[in-house]
Design a protein around this motif. Structure first.
Motif, PDB file in Angstrom:
ATOM      1  N   GLU A  27       0.830  -1.203   0.000  1.00 61.02           N
ATOM      2  CA  GLU A  27       0.000   0.000   0.000  1.00 61.02           C
ATOM      3  C   GLU A  27       0.864   1.251   0.000  1.00 61.02           C
ATOM      4  O   GLU A  27       0.599   2.207  -0.739  1.00 61.02           O
ATOM      5  CB  GLU A  27      -0.918   0.000   1.224  1.00 61.02           C
ATOM      6  N   ARG A  31       1.189   4.187  -3.015  1.00 61.74           N
ATOM      7  CA  ARG A  31       0.964   5.602  -2.746  1.00 61.74           C
ATOM      8  C   ARG A  31       2.192   6.437  -3.113  1.00 61.74           C
ATOM      9  O   ARG A  31       2.068   7.573  -3.570  1.00 61.74           O
ATOM     10  CB  ARG A  31       0.622   5.815  -1.267  1.00 61.74           C
ATOM     11  N   ASP A  33       4.478   5.714  -5.341  1.00 60.20           N
ATOM     12  CA  ASP A  33       4.964   5.440  -6.699  1.00 60.20           C
ATOM     13  C   ASP A  33       6.294   4.688  -6.655  1.00 60.20           C
ATOM     14  O   ASP A  33       7.264   5.038  -7.329  1.00 60.20           O
ATOM     15  CB  ASP A  33       5.112   6.750  -7.485  1.00 60.20           C
ATOM     16  N   HIS A  60       3.515  10.420   2.807  1.00 60.58           N
ATOM     17  CA  HIS A  60       2.416   9.456   2.710  1.00 60.58           C
ATOM     18  C   HIS A  60       2.166   8.734   4.031  1.00 60.58           C
ATOM     19  O   HIS A  60       1.079   8.178   4.237  1.00 60.58           O
ATOM     20  CB  HIS A  60       2.700   8.455   1.589  1.00 60.58           C
TER      21      HIS A  60
END
Length: 268
Positions: A27, A31, A33, A60
Protein backbone atom coordinates in the motif's frame (compact mmCIF):
# COMPACT_ATOMS: atom_id res chain seq x y z
CA UNK A 1 -0.21 2.85 22.91
CA UNK A 2 2.16 2.45 19.97
CA UNK A 3 5.38 4.44 19.76
CA UNK A 4 8.05 4.56 17.13
CA UNK A 5 11.28 3.48 18.80
CA UNK A 6 14.59 4.91 17.62
CA UNK A 7 16.93 2.45 15.88
CA UNK A 8 20.07 2.47 13.77
CA UNK A 9 19.41 3.69 10.26
CA UNK A 10 16.39 5.20 8.60
CA UNK A 11 14.89 1.83 7.56
CA UNK A 12 13.65 0.69 11.00
CA UNK A 13 12.25 4.18 11.66
CA UNK A 14 10.27 4.12 8.42
CA UNK A 15 9.05 0.62 9.19
CA UNK A 16 7.92 1.81 12.62
CA UNK A 17 5.93 4.67 11.12
CA UNK A 18 4.41 2.36 8.51
CA UNK A 19 3.33 -0.15 11.15
CA UNK A 20 1.94 2.61 13.33
CA UNK A 21 -0.16 3.75 10.37
CA UNK A 22 -1.25 0.12 9.83
CA UNK A 23 -0.16 0.25 6.23
CA UNK A 24 1.31 -2.64 4.24
CA UNK A 25 4.50 -2.31 2.22
CA UNK A 26 2.47 -2.72 -0.94
CA UNK A 27 0.00 0.00 0.00
CA UNK A 28 2.81 2.41 0.86
CA UNK A 29 4.61 1.55 -2.38
CA UNK A 30 1.50 2.27 -4.45
CA UNK A 31 0.96 5.60 -2.75
CA UNK A 32 4.61 6.62 -3.09
CA UNK A 33 4.96 5.44 -6.70
CA UNK A 34 7.51 2.80 -5.73
CA UNK A 35 7.55 -1.00 -5.35
CA UNK A 36 6.99 -3.22 -2.35
CA UNK A 37 10.42 -4.75 -3.04
CA UNK A 38 12.11 -1.36 -2.81
CA UNK A 39 10.21 -0.47 0.37
CA UNK A 40 11.33 -3.78 1.87
CA UNK A 41 14.95 -3.11 0.91
CA UNK A 42 14.80 0.36 2.47
CA UNK A 43 13.30 -0.92 5.71
CA UNK A 44 15.88 -3.70 6.08
CA UNK A 45 18.81 -1.44 5.23
CA UNK A 46 19.64 -3.19 1.96
CA UNK A 47 18.93 -0.01 0.01
CA UNK A 48 19.65 3.62 0.95
CA UNK A 49 16.69 5.82 0.00
CA UNK A 50 17.26 9.10 -1.78
CA UNK A 51 16.43 12.35 0.00
CA UNK A 52 13.37 12.71 -2.23
CA UNK A 53 12.22 9.18 -1.39
CA UNK A 54 12.57 9.79 2.37
CA UNK A 55 10.41 12.91 2.09
CA UNK A 56 7.88 11.18 -0.16
CA UNK A 57 7.49 8.23 2.21
CA UNK A 58 7.26 10.58 5.20
CA UNK A 59 4.50 12.55 3.48
CA UNK A 60 2.42 9.46 2.71
CA UNK A 61 2.97 8.17 6.24
CA UNK A 62 1.85 11.54 7.65
CA UNK A 63 5.05 11.84 9.69
CA UNK A 64 5.21 15.07 11.74
CA UNK A 65 7.54 17.71 10.33
CA UNK A 66 10.00 17.50 13.23
CA UNK A 67 10.27 13.73 12.72
CA UNK A 68 10.83 14.20 8.99
CA UNK A 69 14.01 16.03 9.86
CA UNK A 70 15.02 13.09 12.05
CA UNK A 71 14.40 10.67 9.18
CA UNK A 72 16.55 12.75 6.86
CA UNK A 73 19.41 12.87 9.37
CA UNK A 74 19.23 9.11 9.93
CA UNK A 75 19.41 8.63 6.15
CA UNK A 76 22.53 10.80 5.96
CA UNK A 77 20.97 14.02 4.70
CA UNK A 78 20.68 17.51 6.15
CA UNK A 79 17.41 18.54 7.84
CA UNK A 80 15.01 20.13 5.36
CA UNK A 81 12.71 22.06 7.72
CA UNK A 82 13.84 25.01 9.83
CA UNK A 83 12.67 25.59 13.41
CA UNK A 84 12.24 29.35 13.62
CA UNK A 85 11.27 30.87 17.00
CA UNK A 86 7.83 32.42 16.91
CA UNK A 87 9.28 35.78 18.00
CA UNK A 88 11.73 35.85 15.08
CA UNK A 89 11.08 38.73 12.63
CA UNK A 90 10.64 36.17 9.86
CA UNK A 91 7.55 34.87 11.67
CA UNK A 92 5.84 38.26 11.73
CA UNK A 93 3.08 37.24 9.32
CA UNK A 94 2.29 34.14 11.36
CA UNK A 95 2.18 36.10 14.61
CA UNK A 96 -0.08 38.76 13.13
CA UNK A 97 -2.46 36.18 11.70
CA UNK A 98 -2.69 34.36 15.03
CA UNK A 99 -3.21 37.56 17.02
CA UNK A 100 -5.90 38.71 14.60
CA UNK A 101 -7.71 35.39 14.94
CA UNK A 102 -7.56 35.43 18.75
CA UNK A 103 -8.83 38.99 18.99
CA UNK A 104 -11.54 38.39 16.42
CA UNK A 105 -12.85 35.45 18.42
CA UNK A 106 -13.46 37.52 21.55
CA UNK A 107 -15.39 37.46 23.81
CA UNK A 108 -15.13 33.69 23.40
CA UNK A 109 -11.95 32.01 24.73
CA UNK A 110 -9.13 31.07 22.36
CA UNK A 111 -5.45 30.27 22.79
CA UNK A 112 -2.41 29.02 20.90
CA UNK A 113 -0.17 26.21 22.22
CA UNK A 114 2.92 24.41 21.00
CA UNK A 115 3.58 20.66 20.89
CA UNK A 116 4.03 20.47 24.67
CA UNK A 117 0.89 22.56 25.37
CA UNK A 118 2.86 25.65 26.39
CA UNK A 119 0.56 28.64 25.93
CA UNK A 120 2.12 31.01 23.38
CA UNK A 121 -0.80 33.44 23.08
CA UNK A 122 -4.33 33.81 24.43
CA UNK A 123 -7.19 36.29 24.30
CA UNK A 124 -9.25 37.99 27.00
CA UNK A 125 -11.81 35.17 26.95
CA UNK A 126 -9.19 32.82 28.35
CA UNK A 127 -8.31 35.38 31.01
CA UNK A 128 -11.94 35.33 32.15
CA UNK A 129 -11.83 31.55 32.67
CA UNK A 130 -8.59 31.85 34.66
CA UNK A 131 -10.13 34.14 37.28
CA UNK A 132 -9.19 32.80 40.70
CA UNK A 133 -6.34 30.53 39.55
CA UNK A 134 -3.38 30.97 41.95
CA UNK A 135 -0.39 32.99 40.80
CA UNK A 136 2.07 30.09 40.88
CA UNK A 137 0.11 28.36 38.11
CA UNK A 138 -0.03 31.56 36.06
CA UNK A 139 3.72 32.16 36.15
CA UNK A 140 5.29 31.82 32.68
CA UNK A 141 5.59 29.57 30.88
CA UNK A 142 1.89 28.76 31.14
CA UNK A 143 0.91 25.21 30.29
CA UNK A 144 -2.66 24.49 29.18
CA UNK A 145 -2.77 20.93 30.52
CA UNK A 146 -1.35 21.93 33.88
CA UNK A 147 -3.75 24.87 34.20
CA UNK A 148 -6.73 22.67 33.35
CA UNK A 149 -6.02 19.53 35.37
CA UNK A 150 -4.13 20.84 38.40
CA UNK A 151 -6.24 20.53 41.59
CA UNK A 152 -5.66 24.26 42.22
CA UNK A 153 -6.33 25.19 38.59
CA UNK A 154 -9.54 24.87 36.61
CA UNK A 155 -10.19 21.26 37.62
CA UNK A 156 -12.23 22.01 40.79
CA UNK A 157 -14.63 24.14 38.71
CA UNK A 158 -15.16 21.66 35.85
CA UNK A 159 -18.49 19.91 36.34
CA UNK A 160 -17.74 17.02 33.98
CA UNK A 161 -14.09 16.66 35.01
CA UNK A 162 -13.86 12.83 34.69
CA UNK A 163 -14.95 12.91 31.04
CA UNK A 164 -12.95 16.05 30.17
CA UNK A 165 -9.84 14.75 31.95
CA UNK A 166 -10.03 11.40 30.14
CA UNK A 167 -10.37 13.19 26.80
CA UNK A 168 -7.34 15.42 27.46
CA UNK A 169 -5.17 12.50 28.58
CA UNK A 170 -6.17 10.52 25.48
CA UNK A 171 -5.24 13.54 23.35
CA UNK A 172 -1.82 13.65 24.99
CA UNK A 173 -1.33 9.93 24.42
CA UNK A 174 -1.96 10.42 20.71
CA UNK A 175 0.60 13.23 20.65
CA UNK A 176 3.19 11.09 22.45
CA UNK A 177 2.68 8.37 19.85
CA UNK A 178 3.52 10.91 17.13
CA UNK A 179 6.28 12.91 18.81
CA UNK A 180 9.14 11.22 20.63
CA UNK A 181 9.23 13.98 23.22
CA UNK A 182 10.57 13.38 26.70
CA UNK A 183 9.09 16.73 27.77
CA UNK A 184 5.63 15.67 26.61
CA UNK A 185 5.94 12.31 28.36
CA UNK A 186 7.05 14.03 31.59
CA UNK A 187 4.08 16.42 31.36
CA UNK A 188 1.70 13.51 30.80
CA UNK A 189 3.07 11.63 33.83
CA UNK A 190 2.72 14.78 35.93
CA UNK A 191 -0.87 15.70 35.06
CA UNK A 192 -2.10 12.08 34.99
CA UNK A 193 -0.96 11.78 38.62
CA UNK A 194 -2.94 14.82 39.81
CA UNK A 195 -5.76 13.92 42.20
CA UNK A 196 -9.14 14.54 40.64
CA UNK A 197 -11.19 16.88 42.86
CA UNK A 198 -14.92 16.48 43.25
CA UNK A 199 -16.95 18.68 40.88
CA UNK A 200 -18.60 21.70 42.51
CA UNK A 201 -22.33 21.67 43.23
CA UNK A 202 -24.56 23.71 40.95
CA UNK A 203 -26.17 26.39 43.10
CA UNK A 204 -29.35 28.37 42.49
CA UNK A 205 -27.53 30.69 40.09
CA UNK A 206 -26.34 27.82 37.91
CA UNK A 207 -28.13 26.40 34.93
CA UNK A 208 -28.53 22.82 33.75
CA UNK A 209 -30.25 22.56 30.40
CA UNK A 210 -30.17 18.78 30.09
CA UNK A 211 -29.93 19.21 26.31
CA UNK A 212 -27.67 16.55 24.74
CA UNK A 213 -24.53 17.96 23.12
CA UNK A 214 -23.22 16.95 19.68
CA UNK A 215 -19.69 16.77 21.14
CA UNK A 216 -18.15 16.52 24.60
CA UNK A 217 -18.60 19.99 26.14
CA UNK A 218 -16.45 21.70 28.73
CA UNK A 219 -18.87 22.57 31.52
CA UNK A 220 -17.27 24.93 34.01
CA UNK A 221 -18.47 27.11 36.86
CA UNK A 222 -17.73 30.82 36.61
CA UNK A 223 -19.13 33.53 38.84
CA UNK A 224 -21.93 31.25 40.05
CA UNK A 225 -22.95 30.22 36.54
CA UNK A 226 -22.44 27.09 34.49
CA UNK A 227 -20.64 27.94 31.25
CA UNK A 228 -20.66 25.33 28.51
CA UNK A 229 -18.22 25.23 25.58
CA UNK A 230 -17.44 23.08 22.59
CA UNK A 231 -13.77 23.11 21.70
CA UNK A 232 -12.11 22.92 18.29
CA UNK A 233 -8.42 22.74 17.36
CA UNK A 234 -6.96 24.18 14.15
CA UNK A 235 -3.47 23.80 12.66
CA UNK A 236 -1.69 25.27 9.65
CA UNK A 237 -1.93 23.50 6.29
CA UNK A 238 1.31 22.29 4.64
CA UNK A 239 3.72 23.87 7.14
CA UNK A 240 7.35 24.25 6.03
CA UNK A 241 8.72 25.10 9.48
CA UNK A 242 8.77 22.92 12.60
CA UNK A 243 7.47 25.72 14.83
CA UNK A 244 4.51 26.44 12.56
CA UNK A 245 3.77 22.73 12.17
CA UNK A 246 3.45 22.34 15.94
CA UNK A 247 1.21 25.34 16.57
CA UNK A 248 -2.36 24.49 17.58
CA UNK A 249 -5.12 27.09 17.89
CA UNK A 250 -7.86 25.99 20.29
CA UNK A 251 -11.13 27.87 20.32
CA UNK A 252 -14.07 27.45 22.67
CA UNK A 253 -17.50 27.96 21.11
CA UNK A 254 -20.40 28.63 23.48
CA UNK A 255 -22.58 25.53 23.60
CA UNK A 256 -25.71 27.45 24.69
CA UNK A 257 -27.18 30.92 24.58
CA UNK A 258 -26.65 31.51 28.29
CA UNK A 259 -22.89 31.05 27.95
CA UNK A 260 -22.72 33.39 24.95
CA UNK A 261 -24.81 36.05 26.71
CA UNK A 262 -22.67 35.86 29.86
CA UNK A 263 -19.43 36.36 27.94
CA UNK A 264 -20.85 39.23 25.91
CA UNK A 265 -21.99 40.88 29.14
CA UNK A 266 -18.45 40.57 30.59
CA UNK A 267 -16.79 41.95 27.44
CA UNK A 268 -19.33 44.08 25.56
Amino acid sequence: MTTVAPDTGVGPLLRGWREQRRMSQLELALRADSSARHISFVETGRSRPSEEMVLRLAEHLDVPVRERNALLVMAGYAPRFAETPLQDPAMGAVREAVERLLQGYEPYPALVVDATYTVLAANRGIAVLLDGVPEHLLAPPLNAMRLTLHPEGLAPRILNLPEWRADLLAQMERQIALLRSSRLRALYDEVAAYPAPEPPPVGPGGTETGVPSPALPLRIMHDGRVLSFLSSIATFNTPMDVTVAELAIETFLPADRETAAHLHALMP
